[in-house]
Design an enzyme around this catalytic site. Structure first.
Site, short mmCIF file in Angstrom:
data_model
loop_
_atom_site.label_atom_id
_atom_site.label_comp_id
_atom_site.label_asym_id
_atom_site.label_seq_id
_atom_site.Cartn_x
_atom_site.Cartn_y
_atom_site.Cartn_z
N GLU A 351 8.26 3.38 80.13
CA GLU A 351 6.80 3.48 80.03
C GLU A 351 6.25 3.17 81.44
O GLU A 351 5.62 2.15 81.67
CB GLU A 351 6.27 2.46 79.00
CG GLU A 351 4.78 2.60 78.70
CD GLU A 351 4.26 1.50 77.76
OE1 GLU A 351 5.01 0.57 77.46
OE2 GLU A 351 3.09 1.59 77.35
N HIS A 376 8.22 5.24 73.85
CA HIS A 376 7.56 5.98 74.94
C HIS A 376 8.50 6.96 75.67
O HIS A 376 8.29 8.15 75.64
CB HIS A 376 6.89 5.04 75.96
CG HIS A 376 5.78 4.26 75.37
ND1 HIS A 376 4.60 4.85 74.98
CD2 HIS A 376 5.67 2.95 75.05
CE1 HIS A 376 3.81 3.93 74.46
NE2 HIS A 376 4.43 2.77 74.48
ZN LIG Z 1 4.47 -0.11 72.19
#
Ligand SMILES: [Zn+2]
Ligand SMILES: *[C@@H]1O[C@H](CO)[C@@H](O)[C@H](O)[C@H]1NC(C)=O
Ligand SMILES: *[C@@H]1O[C@H](CO)[C@@H](O)[C@H](O)[C@H]1NC(C)=O
Length: 506
Positions: A351, A376
């Site tokens: 992320e 992510h």
């Molecule tokens: Zn999260």
């Protein structure tokens, strides 16, 4: 035509392919377009005659909205920041369709940011006994503790009800109150010019609300509402990341984490009994990644106990908090070594916008640690070997478009790497992460961006259906639970298709 022939076609234009017959330019062109369409996620998903009809209707709306956006970029929701696009999305036919569409499961959702901020204001902040104070850094802290402590508060505690009563206008008081737990601003580019500014405010909001949610009556109401909002958005199941904070009650009594898990379990039982077409939730224990190795080691031990008492409910473990600021996964290897073999990891990974930084390498460690899914996976597109492993091992990427936008990884979601994951048929599911903290609700807003921004123009019901089915397939439901989930999904889906054809959706 085979993949090899298609490759040859583009490598050496005008060669003879398909035996001896020369393809016309138009045929060659079409062959490549068709092949790309078939390669992508959902490319081989079967649509019945009725579903194909729904797809025609859907595509008419979708192409209509896209071409409107093409003509007027200021109104192009697919390209805009969610805070600016939300009023447009709320009026969109596609959005109405997505709200009513069975979306399967949400597999990445943090409990204390899962409920719409509107409900928190309208319900929780009116619960008797809520107090507010201000810390030295100017942040509010909300609590129901009679003798509050440990909040670094500089101000006195004030009753929220009293503050509201003494305010000039209770409605304005409530609007300001909502700003404590919602990042919304009409000008995100001015209010949060950098990733650090938005993450600081975002992380603060967990501390504003966290202690109030740990108050037993509030905990029950809040999580009940979480289930309601999922159910009402036509989500049928969720895997919830939570720190299982210790609870307290009005008498000042505090309870151990086992109690927190039991409360969630009981709420889940009650809710699923009332709603037989809802499969409920499972829990992923989530620990702050800023802690030191010893603390993480203790958390793994605590998790192991919780997992052993409810192995099908407390299913996995994750580390949370801004990756760029927290410690890389590699630091915690020794703490993660004694992980129970029946439990699973669900690591946040990649992320970040950094390429080659230690946090970016979290993806590699997550895969080496046999993560079941990746939270992510934003940076995954930059790592061909990891991307290949994810595809081969069928490790789903939990893509949360609005989260990545609000938290400053990408402005125009058409540039989100999820577009590549779709094109390459990387296993993926659409998730909402923390909808309550950015003015969203349920999962439909993220689905809007998935189909309007991440997907190619011509992708419709085939892709949406695949994403919904993926969310069950890549869940940790047991084999029997999955069978039941697919039965329910088939049924609610076919009812939905009928509704569209009866003209009751658009
Ligand atoms: Zn999260
Ligand atoms: C808050 O929600 C609970 C249950 O969801 C409900 O019973 C209660 O009446 C609500 N309270 C307010 C003040 O809206
Ligand atoms: C990896 O995880 C899967 C479940 O996601 C499990 O079936 C498998 O046994 C694990 N492999 C190893 C080597 O731990």
């Amino acid at each position: 035509m085979s993949r090899l022939e298609l490759l040859l076609l583009l490598l050496i234009p005008h060669v003879l392919v398909q035996g001896q017959s020369q393809l016309s330019y138009e045929q060659a062109r079409q062959a490549v377009l068709t092949a790309e369409e078939e390669l992508m996620t959902g490319g081989h998903t079967y649509l019945s005659t009725l579903e194909a009809k729904v797809d025609d209707i859907f595509m008419e709306y979708k192409l209509g909205e896209l071409s409107q956006g093409f003509r007027n970029s200021e109104q192009n929701a697919a390209a805009l920041h969610f805070f600016k696009a939300k009023p447009l999305i709320d009026r969109s036919g596609i959005f109405r369709f997505l709200q009513k569409m069975p979306k399967g499961a949400v597999l990445h959702l943090h409990n204390t940011a899962s409920v719409s901020s509107k409900w928190v204001v309208q319900n929780m902040s009116y619960m008797p006994g809520m107090l507010r104070c201000t810390t030295s850094s100017g942040r509010s802290v909300l609590t129901f503790r009679r003798t509050p402590q440990e909040h670094n508060c500089q101000s006195q505690y004030i009753r929220v009800s009293e503050e509201r009563h003494n305010s000039i206008d209770p409605q304005i008081y409530d609007q300001n109150f909502e700003r404590l737990i919602n990042l919304y601003t009409p000008v995100p580019e001015l209010e949060y010019p950098t990733i650090t500014q938005v993450w600081d405010k975002f992380q603060d909001m967990f501390d504003v609300l966290g202690d109030a949610i740990a108050y037993l009556p509030a905990f029950r109401a809040y999580h009940w509402q979480m289930l309601e909002e999922l159910y009402n958005d036509n989500v049928m199941y969720a895997e919830i990341r939570t720190s299982c904070k210790k609870l307290y009650d009005a008498s000042g009594r505090t309870f151990p984490r086992e109690r927190t898990v039991q409360e969630l379990y009981a709420l889940n039982e009650k809710f699923t009994r009332l709603h037989p077409d809802f499969l409920g939730i499972k829990i992923i224990f989530a620990v702050f990644r800023g802690y030191d190795v010893d603390t993480i080691k203790k958390s793994v031990e605590e998790f192991t106990q919780l997992h052993e008492s409810l192995p099908h409910f407390m299913v996995g473990f994750d580390l949370v908090g801004q990756e760029d600021k927290g410690k890389p996964l590699h630091t915690f290897l020794s703490a993660l070594r004694d992980f129970p073999p029946t439990a699973r990891f669900f690591f946040h990974g990649g992320e970040t916008n950094w390429f080659g930084a230690s946090t970016d390498t979290n993806l590699l460690d997550a895969l080496l640690l046999n993560t079941t899914r990746i939270g992510h996976g934003y940076a995954l597109a930059k790592h061909p070997i990891l991307l290949n492993a994810v595809k081969t091992r069928q490790i789903a990427v939990e893509v949360s478009p609005i989260s990545n936008q609000v938290l400053h990884l990408v402005w125009d979601l058409r540039n989100h790497p999820g577009a590549q994951y779709l094109a390459l048929d990387v296993p993926m599911v659409i998730c909402s992460d923390d909808p309550g903290f950015w003015n969203a609700k349920g999962l439909s807003y993220d689905f809007y961006y998935a189909i309007m921004s991440l997907a190619p123009n011509n992708a419709g019901v085939r892709l949406l259906k695949t994403l919904a089915w993926n969310s069950i397939r890549y869940s940790t439901l047991t084999v029997e639970e999955q069978t039941r989930a697919f039965q329910i999904l088939e049924l609610t889906w076919s009812r939905f298709i009928d509704k569209v054809l009866e003209g009751n959706v658009f």
